[in-house]
Design an enzyme around this catalytic site. Structure first.
Site, PDB file in Angstrom:
ATOM      1  N   HIS A   8       0.831  -1.194   0.000  1.00 11.93           N
ATOM      2  CA  HIS A   8       0.000   0.000   0.000  1.00 11.93           C
ATOM      3  C   HIS A   8       0.874   1.255   0.000  1.00 11.93           C
ATOM      4  O   HIS A   8       1.566   1.532   0.974  1.00 11.93           O
ATOM      5  CB  HIS A   8      -0.882  -0.028   1.244  1.00 11.93           C
ATOM      6  CG  HIS A   8      -1.978   0.982   1.262  1.00 11.93           C
ATOM      7  ND1 HIS A   8      -2.473   1.510   2.430  1.00 11.93           N
ATOM      8  CD2 HIS A   8      -2.698   1.552   0.261  1.00 11.93           C
ATOM      9  CE1 HIS A   8      -3.448   2.359   2.164  1.00 11.93           C
ATOM     10  NE2 HIS A   8      -3.598   2.405   0.858  1.00 11.93           N
ATOM     11  N   ARG A   9       0.859   1.970  -1.125  1.00  9.84           N
ATOM     12  CA  ARG A   9       1.708   3.166  -1.300  1.00  9.84           C
ATOM     13  C   ARG A   9       3.172   2.813  -1.046  1.00  9.84           C
ATOM     14  O   ARG A   9       3.946   3.597  -0.504  1.00  9.84           O
ATOM     15  CB  ARG A   9       1.247   4.304  -0.397  1.00  9.84           C
ATOM     16  CG  ARG A   9      -0.246   4.619  -0.521  1.00  9.84           C
ATOM     17  CD  ARG A   9      -0.712   5.693   0.438  1.00  9.84           C
ATOM     18  NE  ARG A   9      -2.152   5.541   0.701  1.00  9.84           N
ATOM     19  CZ  ARG A   9      -2.829   6.192   1.622  1.00  9.84           C
ATOM     20  NH1 ARG A   9      -2.211   7.082   2.384  1.00  9.84           N
ATOM     21  NH2 ARG A   9      -4.120   5.988   1.794  1.00  9.84           N
ATOM     22  N   GLU A  35       1.122  -0.739  -4.930  1.00 13.99           N
ATOM     23  CA  GLU A  35       0.029   0.192  -5.198  1.00 13.99           C
ATOM     24  C   GLU A  35       0.510   1.622  -5.012  1.00 13.99           C
ATOM     25  O   GLU A  35       1.308   1.910  -4.109  1.00 13.99           O
ATOM     26  CB  GLU A  35      -1.133  -0.111  -4.239  1.00 13.99           C
ATOM     27  CG  GLU A  35      -2.402   0.693  -4.484  1.00 13.99           C
ATOM     28  CD  GLU A  35      -2.494   1.951  -3.637  1.00 13.99           C
ATOM     29  OE1 GLU A  35      -3.430   2.745  -3.861  1.00 13.99           O
ATOM     30  OE2 GLU A  35      -1.628   2.156  -2.746  1.00 13.99           O
ATOM     31  N   ASP A  37      -0.754   6.072  -6.015  1.00 10.55           N
ATOM     32  CA  ASP A  37      -1.870   6.966  -6.312  1.00 10.55           C
ATOM     33  C   ASP A  37      -1.430   8.066  -7.266  1.00 10.55           C
ATOM     34  O   ASP A  37      -0.291   8.545  -7.194  1.00 10.55           O
ATOM     35  CB  ASP A  37      -2.388   7.606  -5.022  1.00 10.55           C
ATOM     36  CG  ASP A  37      -2.749   6.570  -3.973  1.00 10.55           C
ATOM     37  OD1 ASP A  37      -3.802   5.931  -4.136  1.00 10.55           O
ATOM     38  OD2 ASP A  37      -1.969   6.391  -3.011  1.00 10.55           O
ATOM     39  N   HIS A  50      -1.177  10.505  -2.641  1.00  9.97           N
ATOM     40  CA  HIS A  50      -2.531  10.070  -2.303  1.00  9.97           C
ATOM     41  C   HIS A  50      -3.516  11.226  -2.215  1.00  9.97           C
ATOM     42  O   HIS A  50      -4.577  11.218  -2.836  1.00  9.97           O
ATOM     43  CB  HIS A  50      -2.528   9.294  -0.982  1.00  9.97           C
ATOM     44  CG  HIS A  50      -3.885   8.846  -0.547  1.00  9.97           C
ATOM     45  ND1 HIS A  50      -4.722   9.637   0.228  1.00  9.97           N
ATOM     46  CD2 HIS A  50      -4.571   7.702  -0.781  1.00  9.97           C
ATOM     47  CE1 HIS A  50      -5.846   9.008   0.438  1.00  9.97           C
ATOM     48  NE2 HIS A  50      -5.790   7.819  -0.151  1.00  9.97           N
ATOM     49  N   GLU A 100      -3.555   3.783  -8.940  1.00  6.02           N
ATOM     50  CA  GLU A 100      -4.897   4.262  -8.609  1.00  6.02           C
ATOM     51  C   GLU A 100      -5.100   5.682  -9.108  1.00  6.02           C
ATOM     52  O   GLU A 100      -4.374   6.606  -8.710  1.00  6.02           O
ATOM     53  CB  GLU A 100      -5.161   4.203  -7.107  1.00  6.02           C
ATOM     54  CG  GLU A 100      -6.557   4.688  -6.769  1.00  6.02           C
ATOM     55  CD  GLU A 100      -6.956   4.493  -5.325  1.00  6.02           C
ATOM     56  OE1 GLU A 100      -8.001   5.054  -4.940  1.00  6.02           O
ATOM     57  OE2 GLU A 100      -6.235   3.797  -4.585  1.00  6.02           O
TER      58      GLU A 100
END
Length: 223
Positions: A8-9, A35, A37, A50, A100
């Site tokens: 995550h990130r 992942e 953003d 993000h 994302e």
């Protein structure tokens, strides 16, 4: 498919989120996918961050869309890291990426980069925004799309299928065996966020998920 572990990130639990340092750490720790953003800067660069504002994760202030890439480059994103652009991440790691789309306007720019860099196979395009996934699907029909959702009502599966998704990414506490079953019956893989404890990992496996999104390099030794 094998049980996926998605950083995550990067690994934001131990490194500055959405930085090259975090992405390299995630890859080095053996996570299956990374992942990140995406927003657009004032001058149209695919900025990896993000929030829509820089305030929380850098020493600056203001909205990404109001700042040029040069201005964003001046900011400290944690431990001396600079705010990266998407193309730099493609060069920095070889692991599969979940990109994302936070800013719907970024969809066309992302599709162009993936086509020009021949990275459609490595990068999954994910978003809460149906319109972003539809736009990418029109530009890159062969792309792998993932619907991210927090509302898990009866329209979830039809929504995912309508945007051409092959996977859904959902919040773990809201999941049920019935929902997972309905997704699988529609040939949709299911991953959950954010799984950071052995207990959450145990729940994810009990729900027969296809993978998890985690902030940490490992859970219980290895995810």
């Amino acid at each position: 498919m094998n049980f996926l572990t998605v950083g995550h990130r990067g690994v934001m639990g131990v490194e500055p989120e959405n930085t090259l340092r975090s992405f390299r750490r995630a890859e080095g720790e053996g996570l299956d996918q990374i992942e990140l953003d995406l927003h657009l800067s004032k001058d149209g660069a695919l900025v990896v961050m993000h929030d829509a504002e820089v305030d929380r994760t850098t020493d600056g202030t203001g909205r990404i869309g109001d700042l040029t890439l040069d201005a964003l480059r001046e900011l400290d994103a944690g431990r001396g890291e600079r705010v990266p652009v998407f193309e730099e991440v493609l060069d920095a790691v070889s692991a599969p990426i979940q990109a994302e789309i936070k800013d719907v306007a970024a969809a066309q720019v992302l599709a162009t980069v993936l086509r020009e860099r021949d990275e459609v196979g490595r990068v999954s395009v994910i978003s809460f925004h149906d319109e972003a996934l539809r736009a990418v699907g029109e530009l890159l029909p062969q792309s792998h799309r993932v619907l991210v959702a927090s509302e898990l009502g009866p329209d979830l599966v039809p929504r995912a299928l309508a945007v051409g998704a092959r996977m859904v990414s959902l919040e773990l506490p809201h999941l049920s065996l019935d929902l997972v079953r309905r997704c699988h019956e529609a040939e949709l893989a299911v991953i959950a966020w954010t799984v950071n404890t052995p207990q959450e990992l145990e729940l994810a496996r009990a729900l027969r998920l296809d993978g998890i999104v985690t902030d940490l390099p490992s859970i219980d030794g290895r995810c």
